[in-house]
Design a protein around this motif. Sequence first.
Motif, PDB file in Angstrom:
ATOM      1  N   LYS A  49      -6.687  -9.367  -2.514  1.00 51.53           N
ATOM      2  CA  LYS A  49      -7.742  -9.121  -3.511  1.00 51.53           C
ATOM      3  C   LYS A  49      -9.099  -9.562  -2.979  1.00 51.53           C
ATOM      4  N   LYS A  50      -9.143 -10.732  -2.371  1.00 55.69           N
ATOM      5  CA  LYS A  50     -10.411 -11.254  -1.848  1.00 55.69           C
ATOM      6  C   LYS A  50     -10.993 -10.324  -0.795  1.00 55.69           C
ATOM      7  N   VAL A  51     -10.144  -9.849   0.123  1.00 52.63           N
ATOM      8  CA  VAL A  51     -10.602  -8.959   1.186  1.00 52.63           C
ATOM      9  C   VAL A  51     -11.074  -7.623   0.600  1.00 52.63           C
ATOM     10  N   ILE A  52     -10.316  -7.089  -0.357  1.00 48.33           N
ATOM     11  CA  ILE A  52     -10.669  -5.807  -0.967  1.00 48.33           C
ATOM     12  C   ILE A  52     -12.004  -5.902  -1.702  1.00 48.33           C
ATOM     13  N   LEU A  53     -12.201  -6.970  -2.467  1.00 50.15           N
ATOM     14  CA  LEU A  53     -13.451  -7.118  -3.217  1.00 50.15           C
ATOM     15  C   LEU A  53     -14.644  -7.262  -2.266  1.00 50.15           C
ATOM     16  N   GLU A  54     -14.479  -8.004  -1.198  1.00 45.78           N
ATOM     17  CA  GLU A  54     -15.553  -8.128  -0.210  1.00 45.78           C
ATOM     18  C   GLU A  54     -15.845  -6.772   0.433  1.00 45.78           C
ATOM     19  N   TYR A  55     -14.786  -6.032   0.686  1.00 46.80           N
ATOM     20  CA  TYR A  55     -14.899  -4.710   1.295  1.00 46.80           C
ATOM     21  C   TYR A  55     -15.703  -3.768   0.394  1.00 46.80           C
ATOM     22  N   VAL A  56     -15.388  -3.781  -0.907  1.00 50.95           N
ATOM     23  CA  VAL A  56     -16.088  -2.923  -1.862  1.00 50.95           C
ATOM     24  C   VAL A  56     -17.549  -3.334  -1.985  1.00 50.95           C
ATOM     25  N   CYS A  57     -17.786  -4.634  -2.072  1.00 53.74           N
ATOM     26  CA  CYS A  57     -19.147  -5.124  -2.334  1.00 53.74           C
ATOM     27  C   CYS A  57     -20.086  -4.952  -1.149  1.00 53.74           C
ATOM     28  N   THR A  58     -19.544  -4.796   0.050  1.00 47.46           N
ATOM     29  CA  THR A  58     -20.398  -4.630   1.225  1.00 47.46           C
ATOM     30  C   THR A  58     -20.425  -3.178   1.690  1.00 47.46           C
ATOM     31  N   ASN A  59     -19.910  -2.286   0.849  1.00 48.38           N
ATOM     32  CA  ASN A  59     -19.791  -0.881   1.220  1.00 48.38           C
ATOM     33  C   ASN A  59     -21.164  -0.212   1.328  1.00 48.38           C
ATOM     34  N   THR A  60     -21.441   0.451   2.445  1.00 50.33           N
ATOM     35  CA  THR A  60     -22.695   1.187   2.606  1.00 50.33           C
ATOM     36  C   THR A  60     -22.445   2.661   2.920  1.00 50.33           C
ATOM     37  N   ARG A 116     -15.752   4.876   2.342  1.00 49.80           N
ATOM     38  CA  ARG A 116     -14.694   4.055   2.923  1.00 49.80           C
ATOM     39  C   ARG A 116     -13.412   4.191   2.128  1.00 49.80           C
ATOM     40  N   PHE A 117     -12.303   3.878   2.810  1.00 51.29           N
ATOM     41  CA  PHE A 117     -10.989   3.914   2.187  1.00 51.29           C
ATOM     42  C   PHE A 117     -10.246   2.629   2.545  1.00 51.29           C
ATOM     43  N   ALA A 118      -9.503   2.111   1.590  1.00 49.93           N
ATOM     44  CA  ALA A 118      -8.664   0.938   1.835  1.00 49.93           C
ATOM     45  C   ALA A 118      -7.299   1.190   1.216  1.00 49.93           C
ATOM     46  N   GLY A 119      -6.275   0.610   1.810  1.00 48.92           N
ATOM     47  CA  GLY A 119      -4.924   0.823   1.321  1.00 48.92           C
ATOM     48  C   GLY A 119      -4.201  -0.483   1.046  1.00 48.92           C
ATOM     49  N   ILE A 120      -3.436  -0.482  -0.035  1.00 49.75           N
ATOM     50  CA  ILE A 120      -2.530  -1.586  -0.353  1.00 49.75           C
ATOM     51  C   ILE A 120      -1.127  -1.002  -0.356  1.00 49.75           C
ATOM     52  N   THR A 121      -0.275  -1.508   0.508  1.00 51.85           N
ATOM     53  CA  THR A 121       1.064  -0.966   0.620  1.00 51.85           C
ATOM     54  C   THR A 121       2.101  -2.072   0.482  1.00 51.85           C
ATOM     55  N   GLY A 122       3.319  -1.678   0.185  1.00 50.03           N
ATOM     56  CA  GLY A 122       4.402  -2.648   0.001  1.00 50.03           C
ATOM     57  C   GLY A 122       5.563  -1.994  -0.708  1.00 50.03           C
ATOM     58  N   THR A 176       1.206  -2.830  -8.459  1.00 49.38           N
ATOM     59  CA  THR A 176       0.581  -2.378  -9.705  1.00 49.38           C
ATOM     60  C   THR A 176      -0.238  -3.490 -10.344  1.00 49.38           C
ATOM     61  N   LEU A 177       0.324  -4.692 -10.426  1.00 48.80           N
ATOM     62  CA  LEU A 177      -0.425  -5.807 -11.002  1.00 48.80           C
ATOM     63  C   LEU A 177      -1.699  -6.056 -10.209  1.00 48.80           C
ATOM     64  N   LEU A 178      -1.605  -6.017  -8.890  1.00 48.27           N
ATOM     65  CA  LEU A 178      -2.771  -6.308  -8.057  1.00 48.27           C
ATOM     66  C   LEU A 178      -3.876  -5.279  -8.260  1.00 48.27           C
ATOM     67  N   ILE A 179      -3.533  -3.996  -8.268  1.00 43.75           N
ATOM     68  CA  ILE A 179      -4.601  -2.995  -8.375  1.00 43.75           C
ATOM     69  C   ILE A 179      -5.253  -3.008  -9.750  1.00 43.75           C
ATOM     70  N   TYR A 180      -4.477  -3.299 -10.799  1.00 40.76           N
ATOM     71  CA  TYR A 180      -5.092  -3.365 -12.121  1.00 40.76           C
ATOM     72  C   TYR A 180      -5.923  -4.640 -12.279  1.00 40.76           C
ATOM     73  N   ASP A 181      -5.505  -5.705 -11.634  1.00 34.97           N
ATOM     74  CA  ASP A 181      -6.323  -6.917 -11.634  1.00 34.97           C
ATOM     75  C   ASP A 181      -7.640  -6.661 -10.895  1.00 34.97           C
ATOM     76  N   ILE A 182      -7.562  -5.971  -9.749  1.00 32.28           N
ATOM     77  CA  ILE A 182      -8.773  -5.619  -9.005  1.00 32.28           C
ATOM     78  C   ILE A 182      -9.660  -4.696  -9.827  1.00 32.28           C
ATOM     79  N   ALA A 183      -9.042  -3.715 -10.494  1.00 39.87           N
ATOM     80  CA  ALA A 183      -9.817  -2.783 -11.323  1.00 39.87           C
ATOM     81  C   ALA A 183     -10.572  -3.524 -12.413  1.00 39.87           C
ATOM     82  N   ARG A 184      -9.908  -4.469 -13.045  1.00 43.17           N
ATOM     83  CA  ARG A 184     -10.572  -5.214 -14.130  1.00 43.17           C
ATOM     84  C   ARG A 184     -11.710  -6.072 -13.584  1.00 43.17           C
TER      85      ARG A 184
END
Length: 494
Positions: free
Chosen positions: A198-209, A212-218, A225-233
């Motif tokens: 989550k920390k890496v993804i949020l930093e990635y989004v906030c520094t986007n110029t 870009r694409f990012a993936g969460i796999t598992g 599902t919990l992680l992506i909805y937590d990030i969305a919120r």
Amino acid sequence: MKNKNVSLIDMIKLVDNETLSECYIRYICGIDEEHQYRHQEILDIKCLIENVSVESGNTDDFIYGYIVPQLNKEFDLLKITESVCLNIELKREKVSDEKLKRQLLQNLHYLKLVNKQVLRSFIFISSTKSVYTLNDESNLIRVTLQDLSNAINTAGASEYIDLDTIFKPGNILVSPLNSTDRFLEGDYLLTENQENIKKVILEYVCTNTQGRFAGITGGPGTGKTLLIYDIARELSNSRKVLVVHSGILCEGHNNLNATLKNIKIISAKELKFREIKDVDIVIVDEAHRLYTESLNKIERWVKKSKTTCIFSYDEGQTLSSSEIRRRTAETIDNLCVENIYKLTNKIRTNKELALFIVCLCDLSKYREEYSFPNVTIVYEPETKKAIKRAKQFEKQGYTYISFTPSLYNHQLDYQRSQHNTHNVIGQEFEGVCMILDYNWDYQNNRLIAQEHPNPDYLFEKLLYQGLTRVRSKLALIICSESVLTNILLLMKKN
């Protein structure tokens, strides 16, 4: 083996003989061979005992090294009494204040389930003989050894409690789609693996110029599902977020849509009829199931808008031949390049049931020492009666999941239900019941199926999708004597 109540004094009696100490600690504490023995912790306990002022008998009845099932979350020392739950974590050296605070917050979160009037959690650093806890405002504070002594002395007499029952998955894990109220109330914590991603993804989004694409796999049960909805919120506090679900929207999706601000949830099918506009971030759940047309549309929009898209996907959970041929996960890998983050710990999946599913699909994986007490097998040769048995299981708290039928061939229509293997995608249930009818058999120890009435669907993939929705208990209704004969081989110790 269950963790036993133990005296801290007994634990340190062999501290100068590490080999014998390990054998003795495993015996008196009820620690099995899978649990790593750390002699440094025994030295830390010795240091603790030597530096606190504890009355005789108050060092008794501690639980050492309890691990929460499914989460691999470990508590070093616990003492549970009629009104108090006391937790002491042991460290040789001090780590950052942030890590200390996070550990204490996590411990308090999970220990709330013990439901005691007083809940105290401390961290003892043996090298500095220092003690940390949280104040009423959840801020990290350093306290004295006497404060810790007082907590131990006032805890009272211990009370037996079955921690495995307290910490069963249904009590500690939250699904945004099936435990929507708890998710909206923030009644959950992410694992360390989830927090880091989550920390890496949020930093990635906030520094986007630029685009870009990012993936969460598992795999199933890793908490995508919990992680992506937590990030969305989190992102919705300052951005408009579009969540695309590559499946059928369920009641949980509708509840989230009605409640969350700056978040719109749609099914992937809607992308055919609408433009992606007036949003800042796109998050795609079950992205491995996207049609090529939808994926291309998302790619074009992200590049044109120079914003970010987050894909959540699992190549292993495709359900049809056409999904496999599309190779969507491979395309997403190429879009994300190095920005792919993998969830590794299965936080939903019950280890016993995960092992059963593996053995069910391949009998050669079974070992004599395996047991599956949370699996129920029922034989019912008449398919209509099998459906009635499934309905009985529903009354016992199971969710009956049927195989998605064909729109044109009605062979499977007899077993239609509210939940089928397509509309449960992304969800989880306390108990799952499925029927293995005469479409199934074993060949060379492997569970195989005839061709699905819809030739594009793969029975084996549908079965895996349904079974891996389970949290705690599983029921299989078997119609074929041949299949029953083989499955009973797995149930010898039940």
